[in-house]
Design an enzyme around this catalytic site. Structure first.
Site, short mmCIF file in Angstrom:
data_model
loop_
_atom_site.label_atom_id
_atom_site.label_comp_id
_atom_site.label_asym_id
_atom_site.label_seq_id
_atom_site.Cartn_x
_atom_site.Cartn_y
_atom_site.Cartn_z
N GLY A 45 0.81 -1.21 0.00
CA GLY A 45 0.00 0.00 0.00
C GLY A 45 0.85 1.27 0.00
N ASN A 126 -7.72 0.43 -1.61
CA ASN A 126 -7.93 -0.17 -0.29
C ASN A 126 -8.90 0.72 0.50
OD1 ASN A 126 -7.79 -1.17 2.29
ND2 ASN A 126 -5.59 -0.80 2.57
N CYS A 129 -9.36 1.66 5.16
CA CYS A 129 -8.72 2.63 6.04
C CYS A 129 -9.75 3.58 6.66
CB CYS A 129 -7.69 3.42 5.26
SG CYS A 129 -8.23 3.76 3.59
N ASN A 192 -9.99 -8.12 2.44
CA ASN A 192 -8.91 -7.60 3.28
C ASN A 192 -8.97 -8.34 4.61
OD1 ASN A 192 -6.89 -5.84 4.31
ND2 ASN A 192 -7.59 -4.27 2.90
N THR A 266 -0.69 -14.05 3.04
CA THR A 266 0.09 -14.57 4.16
C THR A 266 0.98 -15.75 3.78
OG1 THR A 266 -1.59 -13.74 5.66
CG2 THR A 266 -0.15 -15.45 6.54
C1 LIG Z 1 1.54 -7.93 6.83
C2 LIG Z 1 0.36 -7.59 5.96
C3 LIG Z 1 0.31 -6.33 5.35
C4 LIG Z 1 -0.79 -5.99 4.55
N1 LIG Z 1 -0.83 -4.78 3.92
C5 LIG Z 1 -1.86 -4.46 3.09
C6 LIG Z 1 -1.86 -3.23 2.38
O1 LIG Z 1 -0.92 -2.41 2.45
N2 LIG Z 1 -2.94 -2.95 1.58
C7 LIG Z 1 -3.99 -3.84 1.45
O2 LIG Z 1 -4.94 -3.56 0.70
N3 LIG Z 1 -3.98 -5.03 2.09
C8 LIG Z 1 -2.95 -5.35 2.90
N4 LIG Z 1 -2.94 -6.58 3.54
C9 LIG Z 1 -4.06 -7.52 3.34
C10 LIG Z 1 -3.71 -8.60 2.32
O3 LIG Z 1 -3.40 -8.03 1.06
C11 LIG Z 1 -4.87 -9.61 2.15
O4 LIG Z 1 -6.03 -8.91 1.76
C12 LIG Z 1 -5.19 -10.37 3.44
O5 LIG Z 1 -4.01 -10.64 4.16
C13 LIG Z 1 -5.95 -11.66 3.20
O6 LIG Z 1 -5.23 -12.58 2.40
P1 LIG Z 1 -4.27 -13.75 3.03
O7 LIG Z 1 -5.09 -14.47 4.05
O8 LIG Z 1 -3.88 -14.60 1.86
O9 LIG Z 1 -3.12 -13.04 3.65
C14 LIG Z 1 -1.85 -6.94 4.35
C15 LIG Z 1 -1.77 -8.19 4.96
C16 LIG Z 1 -0.69 -8.53 5.75
C17 LIG Z 1 -0.63 -9.91 6.37
#
Ligand SMILES: Cc1cc2nc3c(=O)[nH]c(=O)nc-3n(C[C@H](O)[C@H](O)[C@H](O)COP(=O)(O)O)c2cc1C
Length: 305
Positions: A45, A126, A129, A192, A266
């Site tokens: 982001g 996103n 926020c 998210n 993740t």
């Molecule tokens: C450490 C971390 C940082 C993240 N930063 C962002 C971000 O900057 N912008 C965003 O839209 N989602 C962010 N996410 C959300 C992920 O892109 C994703 O939507 C969410 O983790 C679910 O997918 P997953 O279970 O495969 O991780 C972040 C997730 C994690 C774990």
């Protein structure tokens, strides 16, 4: 098997993308595989101005998942455009920027900076926020704000594909999906993180300095599947599914409920090479279960009569 995906004008060579915040700006993961094996990568982001993020600790492990409250630490859009983006140029992979702002005008300003950047295939917005001008309630929890933010980004970057990333922390995801479509979104991505927290009984303290954090990983997959399923029913634009994907079978579950593509989040922390081979694994699994194409399989869930 043809694994190409067309997301309302956004062409991907396969349905696998990496999720924002879990794959740096892309190059950090180049030692683990060929970035060109991905259909797309979503950069971490970015905001108009640099952000330091939240105080530490900001990550905690949970059963089958993790909590994070990074707070969108990033070097700001100017740095992204001048440093991270040029390093990705001439690579055959769709690069998506992920936008973070505190009000609709700021989202528009951010989109304007990126509007003419050739190296960016799409803008992922996103909306999870807090909306500072509306008392801090997350944009993603207010359908009217989702529409406004989408319109603001679309207006300032009319030539860009706009993908709106929805939050699962809402009562009715279908209403939010429709709100984004109404604002002119070209596609949706979801989910998210789920709002959560963890505490330490010995220290009598929260495990994350920000107290409230976002839950991700396999623990959230059933919630994510349900949200994607409902969003697909609600709108006509393509949906990109994510939440807990850690295998080809997980990824195909999202396609089965109607997603056009998937994002891996993740799982990148556990296995930094995982996303690179995923499209091939999905293709093998599709063949072995008798699907004739990705398109034929998409949304082919058989509901009980
Ligand atoms: C450490 C971390 C940082 C993240 N930063 C962002 C971000 O900057 N912008 C965003 O839209 N989602 C962010 N996410 C959300 C992920 O892109 C994703 O939507 C969410 O983790 C679910 O997918 P997953 O279970 O495969 O991780 C972040 C997730 C994690 C774990």
């Amino acid at each position: 098997m043809d694994m190409n995906v067309s997301l309302n004008g956004l062409e991907l060579k396969n349905p696998v993308m990496t999720a924002s915040g879990t794959f740096g700006f892309g190059l950090e993961f180049a030692p683990y595989g060929d970035l060109e094996q991905l259909g797309g990568l979503v950069a971490k982001g970015i905001s108009l101005k640099p952000r330091e993020g939240n105080p530490m600790p900001r990550i905690a492990e949970t059963p089958c998942g993790m909590l994070n409250a990074i707070g969108i630490q990033n070097p700001g859009v100017e740095d992204f455009v001048t440093k991270a983006l040029p390093a990705l140029k001439n690579r055959d992979v769709a690069v998506l920027a992920n936008l973070y702002a505190c009000d609709a005008e700021e989202f528009g300003e951010l989109a304007a900076v990126l509007a003419d950047e050739d190296g960016i295939a799409a803008l992922e917005v996103n909306v999870s926020c807090p909306n500072v001008k509306e008392g801090g309630i997350a944009f993603g929890q207010d359908p009217a704000q989702i529409t406004r933010v989408t319109e603001a980004v679309k207006k300032k970057a009319p030539g860009k594909h706009v993908m709106v990333k929805l939050s699962p922390n809402v009562t009715d995801i279908a209403v939010c999906a429709k709100a984004a479509a109404e604002g002119g979104a070209d596609s949706l991505s979801l989910i998210n993180t789920l709002s959560g927290m963890a505490v330490d009984v010995r220290k009598r303290a929260p495990r994350i300095a920000n107290v409230i954090a976002g839950l991700s990983g396999p623990a959230i997959k059933p919630v994510a599947l349900r949200c994607v399923y409902q969003a697909v029913q609600a709108v006509d634009i393509p949906v990109v599914g994510m939440g807990g994907i850690a295998s080809a079978e997980d990824a195909l579950e999202f396609i089965l409920v109607g997603a056009h593509a998937v994002q891996v989040g993740t799982a990148n922390f556990l296995r930094p090479d995982f996303a690179f081979g995923l499209a091939k694994e999905m293709e093998s699994l599709l063949k072995s279960i008798g699907a004739t194409s990705l398109e034929e399989f998409r949304g082919s869930l058989q509901l009980p009569l």
